[in-house]
Motif scaffolding. Structure first.
Motif, PDB file in Angstrom:
ATOM      1  N   ARG A  66       0.810  -1.220   0.000  1.00 64.80           N
ATOM      2  CA  ARG A  66       0.000   0.000   0.000  1.00 64.80           C
ATOM      3  C   ARG A  66       0.842   1.268   0.000  1.00 64.80           C
ATOM      4  O   ARG A  66       0.320   2.372   0.100  1.00 64.80           O
ATOM      5  N   TYR A  67       2.155   1.131  -0.135  1.00 67.17           N
ATOM      6  CA  TYR A  67       3.064   2.269  -0.046  1.00 67.17           C
ATOM      7  C   TYR A  67       2.715   3.372  -1.050  1.00 67.17           C
ATOM      8  O   TYR A  67       2.575   4.533  -0.676  1.00 67.17           O
ATOM      9  N   GLU A  68       2.575   3.034  -2.310  1.00 63.68           N
ATOM     10  CA  GLU A  68       2.264   4.037  -3.341  1.00 63.68           C
ATOM     11  C   GLU A  68       0.912   4.691  -3.084  1.00 63.68           C
ATOM     12  O   GLU A  68       0.761   5.898  -3.256  1.00 63.68           O
ATOM     13  N   TYR A  69      -0.059   3.894  -2.693  1.00 70.49           N
ATOM     14  CA  TYR A  69      -1.396   4.421  -2.401  1.00 70.49           C
ATOM     15  C   TYR A  69      -1.340   5.432  -1.250  1.00 70.49           C
ATOM     16  O   TYR A  69      -1.895   6.529  -1.341  1.00 70.49           O
ATOM     17  N   LEU A  70      -0.635   5.082  -0.173  1.00 70.73           N
ATOM     18  CA  LEU A  70      -0.537   5.974   0.984  1.00 70.73           C
ATOM     19  C   LEU A  70       0.222   7.252   0.648  1.00 70.73           C
ATOM     20  O   LEU A  70      -0.181   8.344   1.070  1.00 70.73           O
TER      21      LEU A  70
END
Length: 84
Positions: free
Chosen positions: A60-64
Motif C-alpha cells: 500500500r506504499y504508493e497508495y498511501l
C-alpha cells in the motif's frame, strides 16, 4: 481566520479502513468535509495528523504516498482560496 485540520475517523468494524476528513473552523463554526480517502488505523499518525507512508516494502506504499501528496495539495488550495 480559518483553521483547517486533517482528522481520521476509524471504522467501527475491526480490521476495516477508516475515513480521513477535513475539519474546517471559521467564525467559530465547525464543518467536516469527507475526503473520500480510506486508510487503516495503523497508517495514521494521530499525534501530528498525517498519513504514514514510511514502509516502502508495503503493498500500500504508493497508495498511501499518493493520499499524503493529495492532502497536502488540497490543504494548500484551501489556504490560498481563504486568503483571496
Amino acid at each position: 481566520m480559518t483553521s483547517i485540520k486533517i482528522k481520521f475517523r476509524p471504522s467501527a468494524l475491526k480490521d476495516r479502513e477508516g475515513t480521513i476528513y477535513y475539519q474546517v473552523i471559521q467564525n467559530r463554526r465547525v464543518r467536516r468535509f469527507n475526503t473520500g480517502y480510506h486508510i487503516y488505523k495503523d497508517e495514521w499518525d494521530e499525534r501530528i495528523g498525517i498519513v504514514l507512508c514510511s514502509n516502502s516494502n508495503s503493498p500500500r506504499y504508493e497508495y498511501l504516498c499518493s493520499i499524503k501528496r493529495d492532502i497536502q495539495y488540497e490543504i494548500c488550495l484551501l489556504y490560498t482560496s481563504d486568503a483571496a
